[in-house]
Enzyme design. Structure first.
Site, mmCIF file in Angstrom:
data_model
loop_
_atom_site.group_PDB
_atom_site.id
_atom_site.type_symbol
_atom_site.label_atom_id
_atom_site.label_comp_id
_atom_site.label_asym_id
_atom_site.label_seq_id
_atom_site.Cartn_x
_atom_site.Cartn_y
_atom_site.Cartn_z
ATOM 1 N N GLU A 145 -4.288 -2.340 9.483
ATOM 2 C CA GLU A 145 -3.468 -2.860 10.593
ATOM 3 C C GLU A 145 -4.064 -2.520 11.954
ATOM 4 O OE1 GLU A 145 0.590 -1.460 10.077
ATOM 5 O OE2 GLU A 145 0.415 -1.717 7.905
ATOM 6 N N ASP A 181 1.986 8.369 6.988
ATOM 7 C CA ASP A 181 2.798 7.393 6.244
ATOM 8 C C ASP A 181 2.739 7.742 4.752
ATOM 9 O OD1 ASP A 181 3.950 5.187 5.026
ATOM 10 O OD2 ASP A 181 2.420 3.762 5.668
ATOM 11 N N ASP A 211 -3.459 1.371 11.883
ATOM 12 C CA ASP A 211 -3.093 1.936 10.589
ATOM 13 C C ASP A 211 -4.185 1.560 9.599
ATOM 14 O OD1 ASP A 211 -2.130 2.868 8.239
ATOM 15 O OD2 ASP A 211 -0.396 1.526 8.123
ATOM 16 N N HIS A 240 8.797 -1.441 9.169
ATOM 17 C CA HIS A 240 9.074 -2.423 8.118
ATOM 18 C C HIS A 240 8.195 -2.124 6.911
ATOM 19 C CE1 HIS A 240 5.417 -5.098 9.327
ATOM 20 N NE2 HIS A 240 5.147 -3.827 9.420
ATOM 21 N N LYS A 291 7.356 -0.443 14.381
ATOM 22 C CA LYS A 291 6.357 -1.442 13.989
ATOM 23 C C LYS A 291 6.987 -2.373 12.972
ATOM 24 C CE LYS A 291 3.682 0.437 10.116
ATOM 25 N NZ LYS A 291 2.327 0.601 9.550
ATOM 26 N N LYS A 350 10.184 4.865 6.883
ATOM 27 C CA LYS A 350 10.517 3.681 6.090
ATOM 28 C C LYS A 350 11.686 4.037 5.187
ATOM 29 C CE LYS A 350 5.745 1.935 5.637
ATOM 30 N NZ LYS A 350 4.502 2.116 4.827
ATOM 31 N N SER A 381 0.868 -1.180 0.000
ATOM 32 C CA SER A 381 0.000 0.000 0.000
ATOM 33 C C SER A 381 0.899 1.222 0.000
ATOM 34 C CB SER A 381 -0.939 -0.004 1.209
ATOM 35 O OG SER A 381 -0.223 0.078 2.413
ATOM 36 N N GLU A 430 1.656 -9.455 7.092
ATOM 37 C CA GLU A 430 2.544 -9.039 8.181
ATOM 38 C C GLU A 430 2.408 -9.940 9.401
ATOM 39 O OE1 GLU A 430 2.066 -4.806 8.723
ATOM 40 O OE2 GLU A 430 3.013 -4.399 6.792
ATOM 41 N N GLU A 482 -2.430 5.886 12.394
ATOM 42 C CA GLU A 482 -1.597 6.199 11.226
ATOM 43 C C GLU A 482 -2.485 6.218 9.982
ATOM 44 O OE1 GLU A 482 1.523 3.280 10.821
ATOM 45 O OE2 GLU A 482 1.528 3.472 8.652
ATOM 46 N N HIS A 507 -3.281 -6.056 2.783
ATOM 47 C CA HIS A 507 -2.389 -7.081 3.321
ATOM 48 C C HIS A 507 -3.074 -8.418 3.595
ATOM 49 C CE1 HIS A 507 0.476 -3.729 4.937
ATOM 50 N NE2 HIS A 507 0.485 -3.849 3.635
HETATM 51 P P1 PGA Z 1 3.188 -1.387 2.973
HETATM 52 O O1 PGA Z 1 2.290 -1.170 4.275
HETATM 53 O O2 PGA Z 1 4.531 -1.819 3.366
HETATM 54 O O3 PGA Z 1 2.394 -2.424 2.217
HETATM 55 O O4 PGA Z 1 3.191 -0.058 2.251
HETATM 56 C C1 PGA Z 1 2.799 -0.734 5.493
HETATM 57 C C2 PGA Z 1 2.070 0.481 5.966
HETATM 58 O O5 PGA Z 1 1.115 0.963 5.310
HETATM 59 O O6 PGA Z 1 2.417 1.009 7.008
HETATM 60 ZN ZN ZN Z 2 0.905 2.746 6.867
#
Ligand code: PGA
Ligand code: ZN
Length: 417
Positions: free
Chosen positions: A164, A311, A243, A364, A387, A336, A41, A205, A284, A155
């Site tokens: 999440e 994010d 999230d 991650h 996370k 990230k 995403s 995840e 988030e 996911h």
């Molecule tokens: P992604 O999701 O690694 O698939 O982008 C993680 C997140 O949205 O925090």
């Molecule tokens: Zn996110």
């Protein structure tokens, strides 16, 4: 620092898609390695992951082009020069690429080299990676692990819209006890789901991916599991972080959640109600990456009570984060490394956040390797939050286990800070 060789190979990530493993041989030291993560995403303004697009290999997702960039142009540039520090390596990579989004060589190629180079400099300095990554003025600290115990959105194949649901043992006395709490609540959650006849298969995840529609129903069962495991729901014990990854369910100016179509203000009201009913301490991507005005209103309404993490809207990019700080649209940034594409730029973004009083949560990606770089990044920068998925699946557990080993070897504080 001189490099004798730079090499990449195409390996698999945790979702069975190709990614890169990069190995650098620094002169006078043993080789160092890095594995490159990959998201599902993704934010539209992320640095560009280079994929081959050849439908005959891995459905177009091969990374032989990015591997070739490392073994060709990047290897030539790094073995030809001498580098005083990581920033010099990263600047060389950025200049060599020449595009604002790292699309020519590939952000996946560049970030793998950057992560491995950080390890080379740490090794040369005789420091553990986390200590090498500690910026001037920052205090290393063991972060509160945010275990993603229930997966939806992009996911998982279930119908849950929020991506999440994380448990955060904020009140744990140590990192090891926080990991224990995460694992015990995860086990209790599995029992609760099984008792209700719900599936306990896992999402990308490592969280469970049951067929539950409403986010509030998920939150209720997680609160039950926290109690079952003997912990107190909330910041004094085990808190919850969300999230939703709202860009994924934002269509034609509205949020689509469990069959309902919500305006931005209705979505904000929904979060207010959630934060009142449940011990949710952090949200988030509660709103879409394009909904900046909505984000500003969300911060006005909820920013004092709940941490609001950007994010997709921020993509770890220092320029975008500086803009977001000026416009007061969040209270924290997700971090990230592959979103911006180099370790140095990641540290720049984290410094901007520290200076503005914004929190940071290192993260991650949904596609991961066994590389534990982000555990060291979270500890070294002392940001207090990490996370990296459920306390399950090897590529997720590797990061939590790395934290346990760092804690066992050094006396460091634990917690949000
Ligand atoms: P992604 O999701 O690694 O698939 O982008 C993680 C997140 O949205 O925090
Ligand atoms: Zn996110």
């Amino acid at each position: 620092m001189r490099f004798e060789s730079v090499r990449a190979v195409e390996i698999l990530d945790s979702r069975s898609r190709p990614t890169l493993a990069v190995t650098l041989a620094p002169a006078g030291g043993p080789p160092v390695r890095a594995g490159v993560p990959s998201g599902a995403s993704t934010g539209t303004r992320e640095a560009v992951e280079r994929r081959d697009g050849d439908p005959a290999r891995y459905g177009g997702k091969g990374v032989l082009g990015a591997v070739g960039a490392v073994n060709g142009e990047i290897a030539d540039a790094l073995t030809a020069g001498e580098f005083t520090d990581l920033a010099a390596v990263d600047q060389t990579l950025i200049d060599l690429d020449g595009t604002p989004t790292k699309s020519r060589l590939g952000a996946n190629a560049i970030v793998g080299v950057s992560m491995a180079a950080a390890r080379a400099f740490a090794q040369a300095a005789g420091l553990p990676l986390w200590r090498y990554l500690t910026p001037e003025g920052a205090t290393p600290r063991l972060p509160v692990p945010h275990f993603n115990v229930l997966n939806g959105g992009a996911h998982a194949p279930n119908r849950l819209d929020f991506q999440e649901f994380m448990i955060a043992p904020v009140g744990a006395p140590s990192l090891a006890e926080a990991v224990r709490a995460g694992a015990e609540v995860y086990a209790a959650l599995r029992r609760r789901l099984t008792d209700r006849g719900l599936a306990t298969g896992l999402g990308d995840e490592g969280g469970f991916a049951p067929e539950i529609d409403a986010p509030e129903d998920v939150l209720a069962v997680i609160v039950e599991a926290i109690g079952d495991a003997g912990y107190t729901p909330g910041k004094g014990g085990v808190a919850i972080a969300l999230d939703p990854a709202a860009s994924e369910f934002y269509r034609e100016g509205a949020y689509h959640v469990a069959g309902q179509v919500l305006s931005t203000d209705n979505m904000i009201a929904r979060y207010e109600e959630i934060a009142t009913r449940f011990p949710v301490w952090s949200i988030e991507d509660g709103l879409a990456e394009s909904d900046w005005d909505g984000w500003a209103r969300l911060r006005e309404r909820l920013g004092e009570r709940v941490q609001l993490v950007g994010d997709d809207i921020l993509v770890t990019n220092p320029t975008i984060v500086a803009d977001a700080i000026g416009r007061n649209v969040a209270t924290a940034a997700l971090i990230k490394v592959n979103q911006v594409g180099s370790v140095t730029e990641t540290l720049d973004t984290m410094r901007l956040c520290r200076q503005a009083g914004w929190a940071q949560m290192v993260s991650h990606r949904s596609g991961e390797t066994e590389d534990t770089f982000i555990a060291d990044l979270a500890v070294g920068t002392g940001c207090g939050q990490l996370k990296t998925g459920a306390p399950a699946r090897g590529e997720r557990v590797a990061k939590y286990n790395r934290l346990i080993e760092i804690e066992a070897g050094d006396t460091l504080p634990y917690g949000l800070g």
